[in-house]
Design an enzyme around this catalytic site. Structure first.
Site, short mmCIF file in Angstrom:
data_model
loop_
_atom_site.label_atom_id
_atom_site.label_comp_id
_atom_site.label_asym_id
_atom_site.label_seq_id
_atom_site.Cartn_x
_atom_site.Cartn_y
_atom_site.Cartn_z
N LYS A 57 23.03 -62.55 29.97
CA LYS A 57 21.74 -62.81 29.34
C LYS A 57 21.82 -64.06 28.47
O LYS A 57 22.78 -64.25 27.73
CB LYS A 57 21.35 -61.59 28.49
CG LYS A 57 19.98 -61.66 27.83
CD LYS A 57 19.70 -60.37 27.08
CE LYS A 57 18.33 -60.36 26.43
NZ LYS A 57 18.04 -59.07 25.77
N SER A 96 13.90 -56.99 27.05
CA SER A 96 14.01 -58.43 27.11
C SER A 96 15.06 -58.92 28.10
O SER A 96 15.14 -60.11 28.42
CB SER A 96 14.34 -58.98 25.73
OG SER A 96 15.58 -58.45 25.25
N SER A 151 15.64 -52.78 25.49
CA SER A 151 15.79 -53.93 26.38
C SER A 151 16.89 -53.81 27.43
O SER A 151 17.09 -54.72 28.22
CB SER A 151 16.03 -55.20 25.56
OG SER A 151 14.92 -55.48 24.76
#
Length: 432
Positions: free
Chosen positions: A80, A149, A173
């Protein structure tokens, strides 16, 4: 054809030499070229495959003997884009330059690299891991969000671009996008995987987590990342499970609740002891305390950058930080105290009712239409707030073929138990 088996199988095949690493990367490049334009899960990197082949060559030269190869030899991992990675820039889904966001490599990334993993690349994140989404789409239905996210990480694993990827969770997330994308997600006990080298949103509640295609992948990776990991035998008995009845559960949609009742019935039929317990009756107040704490922490993390470059932030992130700048020390103190109180309350209920795990829908429903929002994390919030180890597993589909997930949470720092019990629950619900 691309070798798309789950992490544990891929790792064993690469380590043993049953799959040639160079050939594997060739096939992965072909699949990425076909799939990635449809889902946009990866941050653009023009020289990605040259870099990966160079790193793979160095890895092969370092470990010519299969017997001496580390556990994740040659395994591609998605990271990420709020994690720093040596040699790759960090943009955090924002308009800020990599120079403005530079930092030392994340400890979690280093740990998997030392175990032989190759970084496939950065995966798309919402801006600074909040709510302003990027372009990523759900591989099961590209008209829908993959969640967030950690949008790109979930989509990349679901699409077979990598068998494992890093995410973070401050509300939902990891667990929510894993459910939306039909894969496994793991949020550890708070602090059990270090957040060093990860751009913070809320230092009070940020968790580093993982996406894999099955629970066996968690068993391979978690010991490499979690501090003081204890190797435990396979469970001799099924865990006793609690359903948190009441206001919290009622936050889910009718579709999710109907499916969840079927999931509970399947577990009961498979021999699990499932009990309904009144819990989280004050969920509205918990939700509000958590939201205020995240806003206050986000203001601390971004204050200098925000005051100098306020206009660069997306509306959602801007509003969060602006709210946090007005927060008082009491707001932070109340939020942090609440975390301990909710953890103690949930643990006390487990003890009093002789339960091992909590279970609940992993999201209010399947992935919603559109990519302008990443969906509601409300079903994940209390477990994140309490910092309890949580795993979500796929649990069938809706009539439209959209994945559904079930999440279960255990006692603080009992990640080993939650993961070893996850295999049986996943097997029971996998055909739901």
């Amino acid at each position: 054809m691309l070798h798309q088996e789950p992490l544990a199988v891929v790792a064993d095949d690469l380590r043993s030499g049953r799959i040639d690493l160079e050939t594997y990367l060739d096939e992965l490049e072909d699949r990425t070229a076909t799939v990635e334009p449809e889902i946009e899960s990866l941050v653009e990197e023009p020289a990605r495959w040259d870099r990966l082949r160079s790193e793979a060559t160095a890895l092969a030269e370092r470990y010519p003997d299969p017997a001496e190869r580390p556990p994740l030899y040659g395994v591609p991992v998605g990271v990420k884009d709020i994690f720093h990675v040596d040699g790759l820039s960090t943009r955090a889904g924002s308009d800020f330059s990599p120079e403005a966001l530079a930092g030392d490599e994340a400890a979690s990334v280093t740990a998997l690299r030392e175990a032989g993993a190759l970084v496939l690349g950065k995966t798309v994140t919402t801006e600074f891991a909040h709510m302003s989404p990027g372009p990523t789409r759900n591989p099961h239905d590209t008209s829908r969000t993959p969640g967030g996210s950690s949008s790109g990480s979930a989509a990349a694993v679901a699409a077979g671009l990598c068998p494992v990827a890093f995410g973070t969770q401050t509300i939902g997330s990891v667990i929510r996008p894993a459910a939306f994308c039909g894969i496994v997600g793991y949020k550890p006990s708070f602090g059990r995987i270090p957040t060093d080298g990860v751009i913070p949103l809320s230092e009070s509640v940020d968790h580093v987590g993982l996406f894999t295609q099955d629970t066996a992948g968690l068993s391979l990776c978690a010991p490499l990342l979690c501090d003081s990991w204890r190797t435990l035998p396979a469970p001799a008995e099924t865990p006793a499970i609690g359903v948190p009845d009441g206001t919290y559960l009622e936050q889910a949609s009718d579709v999710a609740l109907d499916a969840f009742e079927d999931h509970v019935s399947r577990l009961t039929a498979a021999g699990y002891d499932v009990n309904r317990v009144d819990a989280l009756s004050d969920i509205g107040a918990i939700n509000e305390r958590h939201r205020r704490l995240v806003a206050a922490d986000a203001a601390v993390a971004h204050e200098d950058r925000f005051r100098d470059h306020e206009s660069k932030y997306a509306d959602e992130t801007h509003d969060l930080i602006a709210e946090g700048l007005d927060a008082t020390m009491e707001t932070v103190a109340v939020g942090r105290r609440s975390r301990g109180e909710v953890r103690a309350s949930l643990t006390d209920l487990l003890d009093r009712h002789e339960l091992d795990l909590w279970i609940a829908p992993a999201a209010p429903g399947p992935a919603p239409e559109g990519i302008d929002s990443t969906g509601d994390p409300v079903m994940n919030l209390p477990w994140t707030h309490a910092g309890l180890p949580t795993v979500t597993v796929p649990a069938g589909e809706t009539d439209e073929g959209l994945p559904l997930g079930v999440q279960f949470a255990g006692r603080y720092r009992a990640d080993e138990d939650v993961i070893r019990w996850s295999h049986g629950i996943a097997d029971t619900l996998g055909s739901a």
